[in-house]
Design an enzyme around this catalytic site. Structure first.
Site, PDB file in Angstrom:
ATOM      1  N   PHE A 112      54.825 -55.472 -82.697  1.00 32.86           N
ATOM      2  CA  PHE A 112      55.011 -57.011 -82.804  1.00 32.86           C
ATOM      3  C   PHE A 112      54.108 -57.859 -83.348  1.00 32.86           C
ATOM      4  CE2 PHE A 112      58.308 -54.803 -79.632  1.00 32.86           C
ATOM      5  CZ  PHE A 112      59.386 -55.653 -80.251  1.00 32.86           C
ATOM      6  N   LYS A 113      52.609 -57.543 -82.845  1.00 28.53           N
ATOM      7  CA  LYS A 113      52.298 -59.041 -83.562  1.00 28.53           C
ATOM      8  C   LYS A 113      51.842 -58.824 -84.976  1.00 28.53           C
ATOM      9  CE  LYS A 113      48.717 -57.784 -79.911  1.00 28.53           C
ATOM     10  NZ  LYS A 113      49.732 -56.778 -78.914  1.00 28.53           N
ATOM     11  N   ASP A 114      52.157 -57.972 -85.333  1.00 30.50           N
ATOM     12  CA  ASP A 114      52.222 -58.240 -87.414  1.00 30.50           C
ATOM     13  C   ASP A 114      53.655 -59.111 -87.668  1.00 30.50           C
ATOM     14  OD1 ASP A 114      51.151 -58.046 -89.742  1.00 30.50           O
ATOM     15  OD2 ASP A 114      52.606 -56.811 -90.276  1.00 30.50           O
TER      16      ASP A 114
END
Length: 533
Positions: A112-114
């Site tokens: 999810f970070k990207d």
């Protein structure tokens, strides 16, 4: 839905903030402020859902549509699982009438970070400096490569993965270190996984360093990983339901999940699924000789080293072929086994379960008071564990834990025998040593189960990653050929590929800080194949 730290505080984060932060500043792990219940019609509405459909349905219960719209979430999930090698993502394989294996090793997990970082930077004014993220994680083998493949060559993200030097399999190491993208940094620490994990936690607790580098956590201490793992319990439930004998209803049976575990991530996801309403019986914790979790369920003691073993006595589990019939134990207390991803003394995710156990036994006039009491209790337990190496929970807490869990410890000799037994079974199944730990535990528990119980064993790693253990177990078996029966095409030639790794000579926080300081802002200027500190 907001998220809070297991160790208390007034902080309440959104899902996006939780994912990007990873570890709470007070050292706690983030948990949802409540565990949602399943929709009333979930059994009929979800029964024919694909993995993507189920992911969207389950994740939507924890993520506000104001944060991520359903359309955005579906797009993210589709992208995340597009590279998996099996159409079912996590296929369920039947071994006999009562035993199934859920394979979790067919592709990398998603990040999810990207997604969040791209979205946050898109909201910045023209010319404004983009937000950067330094992702840091510790791995005992598999999680590191999944994170690396998910974040390689991503704009404005640097990733540093610490692994214990020489304590992961050659294939696991190669999967990580052959990724030579400029933003990927593999750090081999001369120590144990627990050493690596302690360094990561210390980095996050350093407010000045954290702020300077905008640290983000990876692996199962990050809530997004646990949430994603919850989905395959639902998928396996529906696939199991379709494979029941004609005339047998899922209401007439009890489904028991057996999970080989070190850091308590996979099995914690099962606990969330059960608490949400998925009809699961007991969850079985299967450990190797590093049995801190199995010992907890026997005694209520959460301790790094077994206090019932007298000083200097050493471990007593025999290993086939060992020079003295004992498993090697280093100065830290970690026993080297054939299932190295489980060679862990302290299981980080167990803190999340401890919070729920404390909450269920907490006194309070309302929910907020009980949450506060639970957080205070967990903070005290973890502080005691850190200073004394052990903590004893009250009897009511242990009894609460026993309502949902069983635990078994499996030594290496039984791991080897189990690999051989299932290879020679019908159908023949080649298990890696971690899966074999789960299979061995399942057989011990099955002997005590009523006839209505069915078991699903989580297979957490591909056997090709542990060629030495698998070949040793099947030595002399004429029908076995490792290259033909086990080795996937993508692993061929992996050990001969170019590698890039940074060696750290001891588990020293300052040495690791120096590595991050040197490389975090200079991905495009890294030269050479190796480095050392």
């Amino acid at each position: 839905m907001k998220y809070l730290s297991t160790r208390g505080g007034e902080e309440r984060l959104s899902f996006e903030e939780t994912v990007l932060t990873g570890l709470a500043p007070n050292g706690g792990l983030y948990i949802p402020e409540h565990i949602p219940s399943l929709p009333v019609d979930w059994r009929t509405k979800w029964k024919d859902y694909s993995f993507v459909d189920l992911s969207v349905a389950v994740l939507s219960l924890y993520i506000s549509p104001e944060e991520i719209s359903t359309q955005e979430l579906r797009s993210l999930v589709e992208k995340s699982y597009s590279t998996f090698r099996h159409p079912d993502i996590t296929p369920l394989k039947k071994l006999d009438d009562k035993t199934f294996v859920l394979e979790l090793f067919h592709g990398p997990t998603f990040a999810f970070k990207d997604f969040f970082l791209l979205r946050r930077n898109a909201r910045r004014a023209p010319g404004e400096k983009p937000e950067r993220l330094t992702v840091v994680g510790a791995t005992s083998g598999d999680t590191g490569s999944a994170a690396i493949y998910g974040l390689r060559n991503k704009a404005n993200i640097s990733i540093f993965i610490l692994h214990p030097k020489g304590r992961v399999s050659p294939i696991q190491e190669a999967q990580m270190t052959t990724v030579t993208d400029a933003n990927v940094h593999n750090v081999a620490v001369k120590g144990t996984f627990d050493d690596c994990q302690d360094i990561v936690k210390t980095l996050f607790a350093d407010k000045e360093f954290n702020a300077a580098h905008r640290l983000g956590a990876v692996n199962s201490i990050n809530w997004a990983r646990i949430l994603a793992q919850t989905v395959y319990y639902f998928l396996s439930f529906f696939h199991f339901q379709r494979q029941l004998p004609s005339g047998t209803s899922v209401e007439d049976v009890e489904l028991q999940y057996v999970v080989p575990t070190g850091n308590f991530g996979d099995i914690l996801a099962g606990y969330y699924a059960k608490t949400m309403g998925l009809p699961i019986g007991k969850l079985v914790v299967a450990t190797n000789a590093n049995d801190i979790l199995a010992r907890f369920w026997k005694s209520g003691k959460y301790e790094k080293v077994d206090s019932t073993v007298s000083e200097g006595e050493g471990p007593t589990e025999p290993v086939e072929g060992g020079s003295d019939g004992r498993q090697a134990t280093d100065a830290s207390g970690v026993k080297e086994t054939l299932s190295p991803a489980m060679d862990i003394l302290v299981s980080s995710n167990f803190e999340r379960l401890l919070w729920y156990l404390a909450y269920e036994n907490a006194q309070g006039a309302n929910d907020e008071e009980k949450k506060h009491a639970a957080s205070k209790t967990v903070d005290g337990w973890m502080s005691h564990l850190k200073s004394n190496g052990r903590v004893q929970v009250p009897v009511p807490v242990l009894e609460t834990a026993r309502k949902d869990f069983l635990a078994e410890k499996i030594p290496d000799d039984l791991t080897l025998k189990t690999i051989k037994a299932f290879f020679e079974g019908k159908p023949s199944y080649v298990a890696d040593p971690h899966t074999a730990v789960g299979l061995a535990a399942s057989r011990i528990i099955a002997a005590q189960n009523p006839s209505s119980v069915y078991q699903i064993i989580l297979s957490t790693a591909h056997p090709a990653k542990f060629s030495e253990a698998v070949s040793r177990a099947l030595e002399g078996t004429s029908s076995f050929n490792f290259d033909r029966d086990v080795l996937p095409e993508e692993f061929r030639g992996l050990l001969e590929m170019e590698k890039r790794v940074i060696d750290v000579e001891r588990p020293d926080i300052e040495l690791v800080k120096a590595v991050i300081e040197k490389f975090a802002q200079k991905e495009n200027h890294v030269h050479g194949n190796t480095g050392s500190v």
